[in-house]
Design a protein around this motif. Sequence first.
Motif, PDB file in Angstrom:
ATOM      1  N   ASN A 208       0.863  -1.177   0.000  1.00 24.57           N
ATOM      2  CA  ASN A 208       0.000   0.000   0.000  1.00 24.57           C
ATOM      3  C   ASN A 208       0.896   1.223   0.000  1.00 24.57           C
ATOM      4  O   ASN A 208       1.681   1.427   0.939  1.00 24.57           O
TER       5      ASN A 208
ATOM      6  N   CYS B 259      -2.121  -4.904   8.447  1.00 32.90           N
ATOM      7  CA  CYS B 259      -2.856  -3.843   7.764  1.00 32.90           C
ATOM      8  C   CYS B 259      -4.291  -3.813   8.278  1.00 32.90           C
ATOM      9  O   CYS B 259      -4.863  -4.844   8.629  1.00 32.90           O
ATOM     10  N   VAL B 260      -4.880  -2.619   8.299  1.00 36.04           N
ATOM     11  CA  VAL B 260      -6.267  -2.442   8.738  1.00 36.04           C
ATOM     12  C   VAL B 260      -7.222  -3.220   7.818  1.00 36.04           C
ATOM     13  O   VAL B 260      -8.342  -3.552   8.217  1.00 36.04           O
TER      14      VAL B 260
ATOM     15  N   GLY C  99      -1.153  -0.853   9.845  1.00 29.90           N
ATOM     16  CA  GLY C  99      -0.080  -0.458   8.930  1.00 29.90           C
ATOM     17  C   GLY C  99      -0.133   0.984   8.459  1.00 29.90           C
ATOM     18  O   GLY C  99       0.912   1.579   8.194  1.00 29.90           O
ATOM     19  N   PHE C 100      -1.321   1.567   8.380  1.00 25.35           N
ATOM     20  CA  PHE C 100      -1.392   2.925   7.818  1.00 25.35           C
ATOM     21  C   PHE C 100      -0.688   3.973   8.674  1.00 25.35           C
ATOM     22  O   PHE C 100      -0.357   5.059   8.197  1.00 25.35           O
TER      23      PHE C 100
END
Length: 298
Positions: free
Chosen positions: A59, A116-117, A212-213
Amino acid sequence: MKLGWSDVTPQALWLDRRSFIAGATALAATPAAALTGSASQYSTSEKPNSFEEITNYNNFYEFGFGKEDPARYADRMTTDPWSVEIGGLVERPGSYGVEDLAPDNALEERIYRLRCVEAWSMVIPWLGVPLASVLSKAGIRPSAKFVAFETLYRPEEMIAQRGGGIDWPYHEGLRIDEAMHPLTILATGLYDKPMPNQNGAPIRLVVPWKYGFKSIKSIVKITLTETQPLTSWQTLQPREYGFYANVNPEVDHPRWSQATERRIGAGLLGGRQETEMFNGYGDQVAGLYAGMDLAKNY
Ligand SMILES: Nc1nc2c(c(=O)[nH]1)N[C@H]1C(S)=C(S)[C@@H](COP(=O)(O)O)O[C@H]1N2
Ligand SMILES: [Mo]
């Protein structure tokens, strides 16, 4: 049998002593992890994902919204020269080179889970330095309560910045105690190689107990502030993405469950695995949130 001093000296001290004895020049190019031959106390013993997986499923929305877009387009980003502007509530504001912030002889390997979300995960062998060491170089003023981060804004090279979606540049933030936690690193490499562009070259944040963001890539600006900074995802969808974003299997995303995750590379028969509170780092970080309602502070 007599114990040697290295048997009774904590590893960090022993490393210092060793580099002192051997002389800094001889060791300058050797990552600390390679010297000891042993994993960091902060690393997981889980099997890391392959370099192929880590660099082809990403991402990095500045290069597109598809998982393969960053691998396809991120080589357009110029990463040399690069500097990081550190400002706000610090004693020594200014422009710092990546080499000053993360010198080769200070690099540590940290093998971390990344969750990750979107409910997929990986295990990644990062190379980096504690964020705390970087902030100390700039000198934290006592009034600083938060740290704000910003990614490069360069639509000529980051092709998806020409469009909307996110209020570019991508920005993130941490509370100061989260930023100073020893698990929080600025990474400049992975698998003993310089950071691939698609993973956030030349320097990116890694906060393994958060979605992760929060781990913002290709950082050009770090600002210490008194008030909680706004983040890109909060601004975009405040009901779906909060400031804290701690991995939490008990607090679902409004549109999907966070109870389980898909480990990239596990294959079709790998199945889903249970997501752990704080992504499995609870022993180290739960204390940061004592007394806080984590459903409210998502
Ligand atoms: N600047 C920037 N940083 C970013 C992102 C992004 O789109 N832009 N994506 C985030 C998200 S959602 C995740 S899951 C991780 C992915 O890191 P990786 O591609 O190195 O695995 O980076 C984070 N950092
Ligand atoms: Mo993510």
